[in-house]
Design an enzyme around this catalytic site. Sequence first.
Site, short mmCIF file in Angstrom:
data_model
loop_
_atom_site.label_atom_id
_atom_site.label_comp_id
_atom_site.label_asym_id
_atom_site.label_seq_id
_atom_site.Cartn_x
_atom_site.Cartn_y
_atom_site.Cartn_z
N THR A 16 0.82 -1.21 0.00
CA THR A 16 0.00 0.00 0.00
C THR A 16 0.85 1.26 0.00
OG1 THR A 16 -1.86 -1.08 1.11
CG2 THR A 16 -1.73 1.31 1.30
N ASP A 93 -0.29 -6.36 4.96
CA ASP A 93 -0.93 -7.66 5.16
C ASP A 93 -0.01 -8.68 5.81
OD1 ASP A 93 -3.29 -6.77 4.09
OD2 ASP A 93 -3.04 -7.75 2.14
#
Length: 329
Positions: A16, A93
């Site tokens: 991200t 994640d």
Amino acid sequence: MVDNAPRGAVISLGGTIAMTAQAEGGATPTLSADDLVAAVPGLAKTGIEVEVHDFRRLPGASLSFSDLLELAVLVETLAADGVDGVVVTQGTDTIEETAYLLDLLTTGDTPVVVTGAMRNASMAGADGPANVLAALRVATSTEARGTGCVVVFAEEIHAARWVRKTHATSPAAFTSYPGPIGYVAEDRVRIMARPAPSLTFDPRSATAAARTAIYTVGLGDDGALLHALGDHVDGLVVAAFGAGHVPMACVDGLNDLAKRMPVVLATRTGSGPVLRHTYGFPGSESDLLERGLISGSTLDPVKARILLQLLLMTTADNDQVAQAFSALS
């Protein structure tokens, strides 16, 4: 160039923090390590000399063990070359897994810091630049030397062994039990506690093929899936209730699996230890350990799988796996 200026390396894996919104919809990794560093306000004022390495450009969920073994070799090479600290940027994640794996694969006192962002660079309030700045401060500080790999997020410093992602979207998604080992405030790195040294492995020795999995028990679990799973893995982590308990219907299946492969007993609660002799019913921690399961101690299931996978990739047998986990406090 300033004499004796701290040297930091930034290695970008994607995630991200390196993503921007696309016209066709959704965010994808597009930013290089140079882009990430260039976006950090106030970095020049720190005096830190930064070198950058574009290593991967992948979502965190798509990183592999082979990627991270290669990364560990690069980190060790940079440390040997004299950098004061290394920052790894990646998708959130799998930060808790990457950080613990790097903790097991890197040696010496050079700080290794993993960070990322919960908001991509196209969003209002993107947190990537602030996290990179804090991570570089930690990585190049004398205070952080000898702490092992850490995760820096929202100006908190978390030990790799304890850190967990506990929220899907919050910028303060990363927490740890018993808590952060330090924080950054007024540009100063403050270390409040130092975790005990971890086991270490040579990343070049982890060459054996191995497949591991986590099996999470649930209410009413009849154990049927254990038999199917056992045919496809070389080692298993059981995410058990409470302090290490499973339904009675799972006991026979786990008993059989423990005769064939390492089966590690962890608690699905995410913190606290697997007990040893407090309960005595079928499916209790003492019953399962007597049947040959290996205590995961205070490692949560995700971290226990990382350690188990690495042990099997270095051709450890069942006794060696048990010895490695028994060394955990």
